[in-house]
Design a protein around this motif. Structure first.
Motif, PDB file in Angstrom:
ATOM      1  N   SER A  67       0.824  -1.218   0.000  1.00 28.74           N
ATOM      2  CA  SER A  67       0.000   0.000   0.000  1.00 28.74           C
ATOM      3  C   SER A  67       0.858   1.269   0.000  1.00 28.74           C
ATOM      4  CB  SER A  67      -0.948   0.002   1.215  1.00 28.74           C
ATOM      5  OG  SER A  67      -1.785  -1.127   1.197  1.00 28.74           O
ATOM      6  N   ILE A  68       1.823   1.316  -0.925  1.00 28.36           N
ATOM      7  CA  ILE A  68       2.687   2.486  -1.046  1.00 28.36           C
ATOM      8  C   ILE A  68       1.960   3.551  -1.876  1.00 28.36           C
ATOM      9  CG2 ILE A  68       4.924   3.358  -1.776  1.00 28.36           C
ATOM     10  CD1 ILE A  68       5.050   1.271   0.457  1.00 28.36           C
ATOM     11  N   PRO A  69       1.703   4.724  -1.317  1.00 31.16           N
ATOM     12  CA  PRO A  69       0.997   5.773  -2.064  1.00 31.16           C
ATOM     13  C   PRO A  69       1.780   6.206  -3.305  1.00 31.16           C
ATOM     14  CG  PRO A  69       1.110   6.306   0.279  1.00 31.16           C
ATOM     15  CD  PRO A  69       2.030   5.154   0.061  1.00 31.16           C
ATOM     16  N   VAL A  70       1.050   6.699  -4.299  1.00 33.36           N
ATOM     17  CA  VAL A  70       1.682   7.138  -5.546  1.00 33.36           C
ATOM     18  C   VAL A  70       2.740   8.206  -5.284  1.00 33.36           C
ATOM     19  CG1 VAL A  70       1.252   8.281  -7.751  1.00 33.36           C
ATOM     20  CG2 VAL A  70      -0.361   6.571  -6.905  1.00 33.36           C
ATOM     21  N   SER A  71       2.486   9.073  -4.302  1.00 32.32           N
ATOM     22  CA  SER A  71       3.422  10.161  -4.011  1.00 32.32           C
ATOM     23  C   SER A  71       4.764   9.667  -3.496  1.00 32.32           C
ATOM     24  CB  SER A  71       2.802  11.122  -2.983  1.00 32.32           C
ATOM     25  OG  SER A  71       2.485  10.432  -1.783  1.00 32.32           O
ATOM     26  N   MET A  72       4.827   8.424  -2.996  1.00 26.99           N
ATOM     27  CA  MET A  72       6.076   7.881  -2.454  1.00 26.99           C
ATOM     28  C   MET A  72       6.740   6.878  -3.389  1.00 26.99           C
ATOM     29  SD  MET A  72       4.966   7.204   1.498  1.00 26.99           S
ATOM     30  CE  MET A  72       3.960   8.402   2.398  1.00 26.99           C
ATOM     31  N   GLN A  73       6.024   6.443  -4.409  1.00 29.28           N
ATOM     32  CA  GLN A  73       6.547   5.394  -5.280  1.00 29.28           C
ATOM     33  C   GLN A  73       7.741   5.866  -6.102  1.00 29.28           C
ATOM     34  OE1 GLN A  73       3.015   4.351  -7.422  1.00 29.28           O
ATOM     35  NE2 GLN A  73       2.100   3.294  -5.674  1.00 29.28           N
ATOM     36  N   ARG A  74       7.729   7.123  -6.513  1.00 32.25           N
ATOM     37  CA  ARG A  74       8.820   7.627  -7.341  1.00 32.25           C
ATOM     38  C   ARG A  74      10.156   7.567  -6.603  1.00 32.25           C
ATOM     39  NH1 ARG A  74      11.486  12.336  -7.914  1.00 32.25           N
ATOM     40  NH2 ARG A  74      12.500  12.689  -9.919  1.00 32.25           N
ATOM     41  N   ARG A  75      10.139   7.848  -5.301  1.00 26.76           N
ATOM     42  CA  ARG A  75      11.375   7.812  -4.508  1.00 26.76           C
ATOM     43  C   ARG A  75      11.967   6.404  -4.519  1.00 26.76           C
ATOM     44  NH1 ARG A  75      14.181  10.423  -0.478  1.00 26.76           N
ATOM     45  NH2 ARG A  75      14.915   9.188   1.290  1.00 26.76           N
ATOM     46  N   VAL A  76      11.113   5.410  -4.353  1.00 22.16           N
ATOM     47  CA  VAL A  76      11.585   4.020  -4.381  1.00 22.16           C
ATOM     48  C   VAL A  76      12.123   3.668  -5.769  1.00 22.16           C
ATOM     49  CG1 VAL A  76      10.910   1.606  -4.109  1.00 22.16           C
ATOM     50  CG2 VAL A  76       9.974   3.331  -2.571  1.00 22.16           C
ATOM     51  N   LEU A  77      11.423   4.101  -6.802  1.00 23.63           N
ATOM     52  CA  LEU A  77      11.844   3.792  -8.167  1.00 23.63           C
ATOM     53  C   LEU A  77      13.207   4.411  -8.492  1.00 23.63           C
ATOM     54  CD1 LEU A  77       8.485   4.225 -10.121  1.00 23.63           C
ATOM     55  CD2 LEU A  77       9.708   2.092  -9.690  1.00 23.63           C
ATOM     56  N   VAL A  78      13.393   5.672  -8.097  1.00 21.21           N
ATOM     57  CA  VAL A  78      14.659   6.350  -8.404  1.00 21.21           C
ATOM     58  C   VAL A  78      15.832   5.654  -7.725  1.00 21.21           C
ATOM     59  CG1 VAL A  78      15.982   8.465  -8.059  1.00 21.21           C
ATOM     60  CG2 VAL A  78      13.632   8.605  -8.876  1.00 21.21           C
TER      61      VAL A  78
END
Length: 265
Positions: free
Chosen positions: A105-116
């Protein structure tokens, strides 16, 4: 190890990748409280693909003058082939990452940080794996047959895999092992990977997802890298084609995340 990589080519590659990473880290899609829109992610994906093709053209242009048209054609074609192989095999990465974000349940606003940070880690790990593989092939040529047998084995295993095997991520032995050896909070702490409670350092579930993203990429790299070595054993071509494909992977994932999370009309 025989390679067409000269200091000029390696330097140009390093500069391009560094600029792309800096843009990814600090320049694009930093929208407070939300993620990157589908239109933005798709546009940046096209930018990465275009830069990869331009780099292939640069390799061809440089080698045409220094090594001749035959070498230039062969190496540029090997780069594009390796790039397409990695791009096609990386689709599995995208859907595994989507599953991880959904399960935790990772919010969209936090997913980019994990991806980068996931892509940064993937670049480091794949660089080590590719140079290790190149050295092994240069020392033991027969190891290419071993790589081929491994690819055949994994292909058969995937063909007979049961549906839903990866659904219950939280009960996987690896996840339980990580949680059992690391102090971890039960809830997210914003975009932080670590937080302090009562003077003790705790990891957050976001850091667990980052670890799983990195490990899943290593698993898929074990398939994709030998496949590219079947095309060329030149470490420069293998590494550059692989890294360029990986750099666009985060944007591809963002496209799917935005598309799947969009509300129906």
């Amino acid at each position: 190890m025989n390679t067409v990589g000269t200091p000029l080519l390696w330097g140009g590659f390093s500069v391009v990748v560094t600029i792309m990473l800096l843009i990814d880290l600090f320049g694009q899609g930093k929208k407070k409280g939300g993620g990157m829109s589908f239109k933005q992610a798709a546009a940046w994906s096209l930018v990465w693909v275009s830069l990869s093709l331009l780099f292939a053209l640069g390799i061809w242009w440089y080698l045409k003058d220094t090594a001749g048209p035959a070498v230039a054609n062969a190496q540029a074609l090997a780069f594009i082939t390796g790039y397409l192989i990695e791009k096609s095999l990386a689709v599995d990465n995208v859907f595994v990452w989507l599953m991880l974000f959904s399960y935790f349940s990772i919010p969209v606003s936090m997913q980019r940080r994990v991806l980068v940070y996931g892509v940064l880690g993937a670049i480091v790990l794949r660089t080590v794996m590719i140079f290790a593989g190149s050295w092994l092939i240069s020392e033991f040529a027969w190891i290419l047959y071993l790589f081929g047998a491994f690819l055949l084995f994994t292909g058969v295993k995937m063909a007979f895999a049961k549906d839903g095997e990866g659904d219950d991520v939280g009960n996987k032995p690896l996840v339980r092992w990580i949680r059992g050896r690391m102090r971890m909070t039960d809830s997210l702490e914003g975009e932080r990977f670590f937080t302090r409670r009562n003077g003790l350092l705790y990891a957050t579930p976001l850091f667990l997802v980052l670890i799983l993203v990195e490990l899943s990429d290593v698993v898929f790299a074990v398939d994709s890298i030998p496949a590219i070595f079947a095309v060329t054993t030149d470490p420069f071509i293998v590494l550059t084609s692989n890294i360029f494909a990986i750099l666009g992977l985060g944007r591809c994932t963002s496209c799917w995340l935005t598309l799947l999370s969009a509300s129906p009309c």
